[in-house]
Design a protein around this motif. Structure first.
Motif, PDB file in Angstrom:
ATOM      1  N   PHE A 276       0.814  -1.207   0.000  1.00  0.00           N
ATOM      2  CA  PHE A 276       0.000   0.000   0.000  1.00  0.00           C
ATOM      3  C   PHE A 276       0.853   1.265   0.000  1.00  0.00           C
ATOM      4  CE2 PHE A 276      -3.254  -2.950   1.547  1.00  0.00           C
ATOM      5  CZ  PHE A 276      -4.363  -2.533   0.824  1.00  0.00           C
ATOM      6  N   ALA A 277       2.067   1.170   0.521  1.00  0.00           N
ATOM      7  CA  ALA A 277       2.892   2.371   0.699  1.00  0.00           C
ATOM      8  C   ALA A 277       3.797   2.676  -0.488  1.00  0.00           C
ATOM      9  CB  ALA A 277       3.755   2.231   1.960  1.00  0.00           C
ATOM     10  N   HIS A 278       4.103   1.672  -1.337  1.00  0.00           N
ATOM     11  CA  HIS A 278       5.077   1.865  -2.412  1.00  0.00           C
ATOM     12  C   HIS A 278       4.465   1.575  -3.772  1.00  0.00           C
ATOM     13  CE1 HIS A 278       7.634   1.205   1.156  1.00  0.00           C
ATOM     14  NE2 HIS A 278       8.475   2.024   0.550  1.00  0.00           N
TER      15      HIS A 278
ATOM     16  N   LEU B 237      20.180  -4.329  -8.762  1.00  0.00           N
ATOM     17  CA  LEU B 237      20.255  -2.986  -9.329  1.00  0.00           C
ATOM     18  C   LEU B 237      19.345  -1.969  -8.643  1.00  0.00           C
ATOM     19  CD1 LEU B 237      20.255  -4.036 -13.098  1.00  0.00           C
ATOM     20  CD2 LEU B 237      22.198  -3.095 -11.829  1.00  0.00           C
ATOM     21  N   LEU B 238      18.247  -2.425  -8.034  1.00  0.00           N
ATOM     22  CA  LEU B 238      17.212  -1.492  -7.588  1.00  0.00           C
ATOM     23  C   LEU B 238      17.139  -1.288  -6.080  1.00  0.00           C
ATOM     24  CD1 LEU B 238      14.270  -2.616  -9.940  1.00  0.00           C
ATOM     25  CD2 LEU B 238      16.070  -0.933 -10.383  1.00  0.00           C
ATOM     26  N   THR B 239      17.930  -2.013  -5.309  1.00  0.00           N
ATOM     27  CA  THR B 239      17.809  -1.918  -3.855  1.00  0.00           C
ATOM     28  C   THR B 239      18.157  -0.529  -3.324  1.00  0.00           C
ATOM     29  OG1 THR B 239      20.040  -2.861  -3.708  1.00  0.00           O
ATOM     30  CG2 THR B 239      18.186  -4.356  -3.358  1.00  0.00           C
ATOM     31  N   SER B 240      18.911   0.241  -4.061  1.00  0.00           N
ATOM     32  CA  SER B 240      19.318   1.569  -3.581  1.00  0.00           C
ATOM     33  C   SER B 240      18.285   2.650  -3.889  1.00  0.00           C
ATOM     34  CB  SER B 240      20.665   1.966  -4.202  1.00  0.00           C
ATOM     35  OG  SER B 240      20.564   2.025  -5.619  1.00  0.00           O
ATOM     36  N   ILE B 241      17.230   2.302  -4.621  1.00  0.00           N
ATOM     37  CA  ILE B 241      16.197   3.289  -4.961  1.00  0.00           C
ATOM     38  C   ILE B 241      15.207   3.387  -3.802  1.00  0.00           C
ATOM     39  CG2 ILE B 241      14.362   3.911  -6.578  1.00  0.00           C
ATOM     40  CD1 ILE B 241      15.844   2.405  -8.740  1.00  0.00           C
TER      41      ILE B 241
ATOM     42  N   LYS C   1      12.200   4.542  -3.258  1.00  0.00           N
ATOM     43  CA  LYS C   1      10.769   4.313  -3.431  1.00  0.00           C
ATOM     44  C   LYS C   1      10.426   2.882  -3.849  1.00  0.00           C
ATOM     45  CE  LYS C   1       9.592   9.137  -4.421  1.00  0.00           C
ATOM     46  NZ  LYS C   1       8.916  10.067  -5.346  1.00  0.00           N
ATOM     47  N   VAL C   2      11.451   2.018  -3.906  1.00  0.00           N
ATOM     48  CA  VAL C   2      11.240   0.611  -4.236  1.00  0.00           C
ATOM     49  C   VAL C   2      11.443  -0.209  -2.965  1.00  0.00           C
ATOM     50  CG1 VAL C   2      11.987  -1.334  -5.639  1.00  0.00           C
ATOM     51  CG2 VAL C   2      12.065   0.983  -6.586  1.00  0.00           C
ATOM     52  N   SER C   3      10.471  -1.050  -2.614  1.00  0.00           N
ATOM     53  CA  SER C   3      10.589  -1.849  -1.390  1.00  0.00           C
ATOM     54  C   SER C   3      10.882  -3.308  -1.725  1.00  0.00           C
ATOM     55  CB  SER C   3       9.306  -1.765  -0.555  1.00  0.00           C
ATOM     56  OG  SER C   3       8.262  -2.495  -1.155  1.00  0.00           O
ATOM     57  N   PHE C   4      11.705  -3.933  -0.904  1.00  0.00           N
ATOM     58  CA  PHE C   4      12.007  -5.358  -1.015  1.00  0.00           C
ATOM     59  C   PHE C   4      11.601  -6.032   0.288  1.00  0.00           C
ATOM     60  CE2 PHE C   4      14.575  -3.677  -4.387  1.00  0.00           C
ATOM     61  CZ  PHE C   4      14.659  -4.692  -5.330  1.00  0.00           C
ATOM     62  N   ASN C   5      10.760  -7.039   0.180  1.00  0.00           N
ATOM     63  CA  ASN C   5      10.296  -7.788   1.344  1.00  0.00           C
ATOM     64  C   ASN C   5      10.702  -9.247   1.173  1.00  0.00           C
ATOM     65  OD1 ASN C   5       8.179  -5.835   2.852  1.00  0.00           O
ATOM     66  ND2 ASN C   5       8.084  -5.509   0.654  1.00  0.00           N
TER      67      ASN C   5
END
Length: 334
Positions: free
Chosen positions: A141-143, A298-302, A304-308
């Protein structure tokens, strides 16, 4: 409900037990479960003893586990007071979850009120059973772009589709698009009969199953016919811009790097995108890199992108599934 009254009788010294009193005996019966099955599950999981005395439950054990058992019993009883049922899955969820925290500040969604996360769909109320699942749902819901990575049976796809249906029926998105790579899981199925839909539907069946859990059959059929809900192979996403849509890419470990880049760049205004996958179940040809692993790198440093991430502790299928996953994980580490 009178809770937390302490029994200080000589038989059970103070500090090692708590006596809970429940005013509604009918709800207490539901709380205990058939043949006190729910109480047995709590006792075994937390290593406490629970003794029923009329409309009271005596909880005996060391401080930390005793208080944890009290919290679980309180939460389940409050669920019954709210008019909902308590099943073994609800007991399991409360045992896995940490005590509820304060809801996120400024949240715009009702399911965060009271600290518990609940997803409302047309057919059922969906509740995460573990802390990782709860954090995952909140991040959906947040990202605008969220990844759910972990083994089979942890609810990655199921919860993602439930959130999509919730956002659709509340008007936050105009359509739902569900996709996955049409990759065979380690065996050649040969040529499938029928038209294009007949050929790809077997690959998409898990997505249909999830939707059927959340929407009445006639409504789902109408939405599919109107293309307000779409289920399509990943290859069909090329060239599209997906605006005001909730988009899920399932089994993303079987997307190539180019396919993943293509899919991620479909994100349009007002849309949400969820990517789910299991890095241990890559069915791509040898030496073909997984797009999920590359995206994670590549995207973990962005911001507004969440990794769960999920582990075997988050498996919500049969308990044997968690044990099987743990056995394979231990073998990989050996």
């Amino acid at each position: 409900m009178a809770l937390g009254a302490l029994d200080t009788s000589p038989e059970h010294p103070a500090g090692h037990e708590i006596l809970l009193e429940f005013p509604d005996n009918r709800l207490l019966i539901d709380l205990c479960g058939e043949f006190d099955r729910n109480l047995t599950d709590i006792e075994q999981a937390l290593k406490v003893q629970i003794v029923r005395r009329g409309n009271q439950l005596l909880v005996i054990g060391e401080d930390a586990v005793r208080q944890r058992a009290v919290t679980v019993l309180q939460t389940l009883y409050q669920r019954l007071e709210g008019g909902r049922i308590v099943e073994s899955a609800d007991v399991d969820r409360e045992l896995r979850m940490k005590p509820p925290q304060d809801p996120p500040s400024g949240g715009q969604f009702e399911m965060f009120k009271g600290g518990h996360v609940e997803i409302k769909t047309r057919k059922k109320l969906v509740e995460p059973r573990t802390d990782a699942q709860k954090a995952y749902v909140q991040s959906l819901f947040a990202h605008e772009l969220a990844f759910g990575i972990g083994p089979a049976g942890t609810g990655k796809t199921y919860l993602a589709v439930a959130v999509g249906v919730s956002m659709f029926i509340t008007g936050h998105v105009d359509k739902i698009i569900l996709s996955r790579p049409a990759v065979e899981a380690g065996e050649k199925l040969g040529y499938l009969p029928g038209d294009m839909k007949d050929k790809v539907d077997p690959y998409m069946q898990p997505l249909y199953d999830a939707l059927n859990d959340f929407l009445p059959g006639k409504q789902l059929a109408k939405l599919l016919e109107e293309k307000r809900i779409e289920i399509a192979p990943l290859a069909f996403m090329r060239g599209r811009t997906l605006s005001n849509a909730y988009v899920v890419l399932d089994e993303a470990q079987n997307a190539t790097t180019m396919q993943m880049k293509m899919f991620l760049t479909r994100l349009g205004e007002g849309s949400r995108m969820v990517i789910t996958g299991d890095r241990t179940q890559i069915d791509l040809p040898r030496n073909v890199p997984s797009g999920l692993q590359d995206a994670e790198r590549l995207l973990t440093s962005i911001p507004k992108v969440s990794f769960n991430y999920f582990t075997s502790r988050d498996v919500v299928r049969h308990p044997l599934v968690a044990a099987i996953i743990e056995a394979y994980e231990a073998d990989d580490k050996a």
